[in-house]
Design a protein around this motif. Structure first.
Motif, PDB file in Angstrom:
ATOM      1  N   LYS A 246       3.417 -42.187 -14.961  1.00  0.00           N
ATOM      2  CA  LYS A 246       2.199 -41.476 -15.349  1.00  0.00           C
ATOM      3  C   LYS A 246       1.863 -40.381 -14.338  1.00  0.00           C
ATOM      4  N   ALA A 247       2.070 -40.684 -13.052  1.00  0.00           N
ATOM      5  CA  ALA A 247       1.814 -39.682 -12.023  1.00  0.00           C
ATOM      6  C   ALA A 247       2.764 -38.496 -12.175  1.00  0.00           C
ATOM      7  N   ASP A 248       4.041 -38.788 -12.457  1.00  0.00           N
ATOM      8  CA  ASP A 248       5.018 -37.717 -12.662  1.00  0.00           C
ATOM      9  C   ASP A 248       4.640 -36.857 -13.864  1.00  0.00           C
ATOM     10  N   ARG A 249       4.215 -37.502 -14.936  1.00  0.00           N
ATOM     11  CA  ARG A 249       3.820 -36.747 -16.131  1.00  0.00           C
ATOM     12  C   ARG A 249       2.612 -35.863 -15.831  1.00  0.00           C
ATOM     13  N   PHE A 250       1.669 -36.405 -15.085  1.00  0.00           N
ATOM     14  CA  PHE A 250       0.461 -35.646 -14.748  1.00  0.00           C
ATOM     15  C   PHE A 250       0.802 -34.428 -13.897  1.00  0.00           C
ATOM     16  N   ILE A 251       1.676 -34.620 -12.890  1.00  0.00           N
ATOM     17  CA  ILE A 251       2.077 -33.524 -12.024  1.00  0.00           C
ATOM     18  C   ILE A 251       2.817 -32.462 -12.818  1.00  0.00           C
ATOM     19  N   ASN A 252       3.724 -32.886 -13.690  1.00  0.00           N
ATOM     20  CA  ASN A 252       4.470 -31.932 -14.519  1.00  0.00           C
ATOM     21  C   ASN A 252       3.553 -31.120 -15.418  1.00  0.00           C
ATOM     22  N   GLU A 253       2.528 -31.784 -15.951  1.00  0.00           N
ATOM     23  CA  GLU A 253       1.594 -31.098 -16.832  1.00  0.00           C
ATOM     24  C   GLU A 253       0.778 -30.075 -16.036  1.00  0.00           C
ATOM     25  N   LEU A 254       0.379 -30.434 -14.819  1.00  0.00           N
ATOM     26  CA  LEU A 254      -0.346 -29.493 -13.963  1.00  0.00           C
ATOM     27  C   LEU A 254       0.512 -28.272 -13.637  1.00  0.00           C
ATOM     28  N   GLN A 255       1.772 -28.519 -13.332  1.00  0.00           N
ATOM     29  CA  GLN A 255       2.691 -27.417 -13.021  1.00  0.00           C
ATOM     30  C   GLN A 255       2.896 -26.514 -14.223  1.00  0.00           C
ATOM     31  N   ARG A 256       2.951 -27.134 -15.410  1.00  0.00           N
ATOM     32  CA  ARG A 256       3.129 -26.336 -16.637  1.00  0.00           C
ATOM     33  C   ARG A 256       1.923 -25.439 -16.869  1.00  0.00           C
ATOM     34  N   LEU A 257       0.723 -26.008 -16.664  1.00  0.00           N
ATOM     35  CA  LEU A 257      -0.498 -25.231 -16.872  1.00  0.00           C
ATOM     36  C   LEU A 257      -0.649 -24.122 -15.827  1.00  0.00           C
ATOM     37  N   ALA A 258      -0.228 -24.452 -14.589  1.00  0.00           N
ATOM     38  CA  ALA A 258      -0.327 -23.461 -13.516  1.00  0.00           C
ATOM     39  C   ALA A 258       0.656 -22.311 -13.720  1.00  0.00           C
ATOM     40  N   GLY A 259       1.791 -22.631 -14.361  1.00  0.00           N
ATOM     41  CA  GLY A 259       2.796 -21.597 -14.572  1.00  0.00           C
ATOM     42  C   GLY A 259       2.458 -20.680 -15.721  1.00  0.00           C
TER      43      GLY A 259
END
Length: 259
Positions: A246-259
């Motif tokens: 879940k933490a990995d998914r959350f981080i990936n989603e943040l990176q996607r939004l930031a990009g």
């Protein structure tokens, strides 16, 4: 640095000290064990005959609450999406008899009642009960029948007892009788509460002054109990893997939004 110290391990429970984490993580682990670790449970029942004294709904509810073994090696139990595999538990019985969980016939030998002696219903002479019960993987957040067990934790604390108190030896003796670690200095006795320690009423007047509690920061005593669907150590391991995913998914989603 995160550390885990095993205090006690039994077939159906484990007690350990979790060090080096914030209380938010400790609570996340507790909630993940209760709500996210999947197990098998009966989710639907198809009745063909039921002459017993209990309505179909009552028997279905009893079936749903019977713990079923959940094979760890056959399913990705730490996956965020669950396998939709279904197991059929069938029964055909006629009274006079008491129907037990051990009478259920599973079409998958790896998924069956944890214990055979859970009573389901009593049939009088001539009464019949015939059904198919369908079990699937689920999570406790959807229904309590999928919870793998029970978990609770407490802060890891040390109780300081001044030797100025008359009768402090009694408190020391009580702590040792409870199996608690006891340290002693020239001025005080220190009791480490790996399990609860209750101060007798006769000493309550000293609490907060000559008897005070030290909370050890970022350290907790966890107790995890299993219903039997999964080994207790697997429950903790799967919960930690789910938290990581879940933490990995959350981080990936943040990176996607930031990009």
């Amino acid at each position: 640095m995160v550390e885990i110290e095993i205090l006690e391990k039994r077939d159906d429970s484990i007690k350990f000290i979790l060090k080096g984490v914030h209380v938010a993580f400790a609570n996340a682990l507790r909630r993940t064990i209760l709500a996210e670790v999947p197990t098998f449970a009966v989710d639907e029942v198809e009745f063909y005959e039921n002459d017993s004294a209990l309505f179909d709904e009552i028997i279905a509810h009893r079936l749903a609450m019977i713990p079923l073994t959940t094979p760890v090696d056959r399913f990705e139990l730490d996956a965020l999406e669950l396998d939709d595999y279904t197991v059929t538990l069938s029964l055909e019985a006629e009274g006079p008899a008491i129907v037990y969980s051990g009478d259920l016939k599973s079409d998958d030998p790896d998924v069956k009642p944890v214990t055979p002696d859970i009573p389901i219903v009593k049939l009088a002479k001539g009464q019949r009960l015939v059904f198919n019960a369908y079990a699937k993987l689920g999570r406790g957040k959807d229904h309590a029948k999928w919870q793998p067990g029970f978990v609770y934790y407490k802060y890891y604390t040390k109780i300081h007892i001044s030797k100025e108190i008359e009768g402090w030896e009694k408190l020391k003796k009580l702590a040792k009788k409870r199996g608690l670690p006891v340290e002693e200095t020239d001025s005080e006795v220190i009791v480490t509460t790996i399990k609860p320690f209750y101060i007798p009423k006769e000493f309550e007047e000293y609490e907060g002054d000559k008897i005070w509690e030290e909370i050890v920061p970022d350290t907790y005593v966890f107790t995890v109990e299993t219903n039997g669907e999964l080994p207790v150590e697997e429950i903790v391991s799967i919960a930690l893997k789910i938290l990581m995913r879940k933490a990995d998914r959350f981080i990936n989603e943040l990176q996607r939004l930031a990009g």
